[in-house]
Design a protein around this motif. Sequence first.
Motif: not given
Length: 462
Positions: A301-302, A421-426, A431-432
């Motif tokens: 998201s950054l 592994g969960l961080g980028p998904v969350v 962000s989306l």
Amino acid sequence: MQATQVLKKPWGLKWRSSVWFVTLVVGLGVTTDLLVYSIIIPVLPFQLEHLGYKGISGLVGWLLFAYSAGLVISTLPIAIFSEHYNARKYPLLFGQFFLAASQVMLMEVPTYWLMVIARVIQGISSSVVWVVGLALLCDTAPEATVGKQLGLAMTGLSIGFLVGPPVGGALYNAFGFRGPFIFSIIVTAVDFVGRLLVIERKDAWPHGIDPAAVSEKPQAHTEAINEDVKDSKIPDNSSPSPFQEAVAAVTPTEHSEPVPVPETRLPLLKVVTTLLRSPRAMVTILITLIQGLVYSATEPSLPLHLQDVWHLAASKVGLIYMAIVIPSLISSPLAGWWSDRGGTEWVMMACFILSIPWWIVLIVQKSLALFIVAIAIQSFFTSGILSPVTAELAAVSRAHVGVGYAHVYGAFNLCYGIGSGLGPVVGGQVSLRHRIRNNFSRRNIRLRSTTTLSEDGWLYVS
């Protein structure tokens, strides 16, 4: 074995088994792991486009997930093997073969599913350095300085992530898709040589060298052993452990008979129940999970946030990432040094509390300069948590008889892998959702600035 038998001393025994050399090798392993992980991130989308695939962002996301999957599924077997056979060096060497094989596969395979397999193999090699490498360092370092040594080794994480993406992009532009992978293989080979030169503490003992006692006086070392016996709550009338017998039988002289340093290990189920019953272990593992989740949640998201708010190009986004990485080069060894002197719990609590205000400042969209300062200070404190966490896990291992360093770092790696592994998904989903709402709102009404702040608050605080 005859008492008169003399073992041939390996060349360079003292420096090859020293604390600083082992710290250097483990730090190089961490650097290599992060460099190889990050160097291909800028070039994978172009290669997938070249191969004719569509939906590139989703495919890249699954490749990142495959790495985490390999890391998670291999952690427990690696930890069990390392502790059962009391082996550190050979798993580290085999891990480099896996890493080199994954680079060759990614460089040459023509299909996506083979790329996924290569990333899984790369995750397995990463588990080796984070489980066995940290265990090797804790085996070697004196208890009084283990936090400092872990902090120094952790700087490799920042160095690898700092060097990887820009070098990968430059090599891709100069030499094509194979350029970054050839560079990664060269770095992997250098790392392999370093691991090959290491002499473990248990192998240095028979030759009269104890790396963990180099900076300690003999009397202080004996007192430390006695304190460990008390902390382990072993009754006075109980028989000493094999390790204590070895310590009592061997004095660091040139003429000592080779004596192994065995240690009783608990079965896996017993290790798990021991850690579950330890509040100290469970809190540290929970912090590790949160750290992995928070640290990785901003990755997808950054860049989009910087592009949407300040219209930054990819090159300038890379400079922002330098503001994230460089402070951690200072905070990791500093936090490790402080942990040895003030206690790990105070360092972790201070880093957590001092990072929270700067996460809130990141919500403000008034100034890019303020954003850069806030993200640098936030990174300084957030990165400082990792060193005391790993030092605390080493203390947990020492406090429980039969629980080895590889066991606790296996739990660390497992939880961090799940969190990362969960961080980028969350982070990606939050962000989306924010972007979709903003686009919809712009078509209908002008949102007040407070609404925008609220949405970004969900992005960063989540």
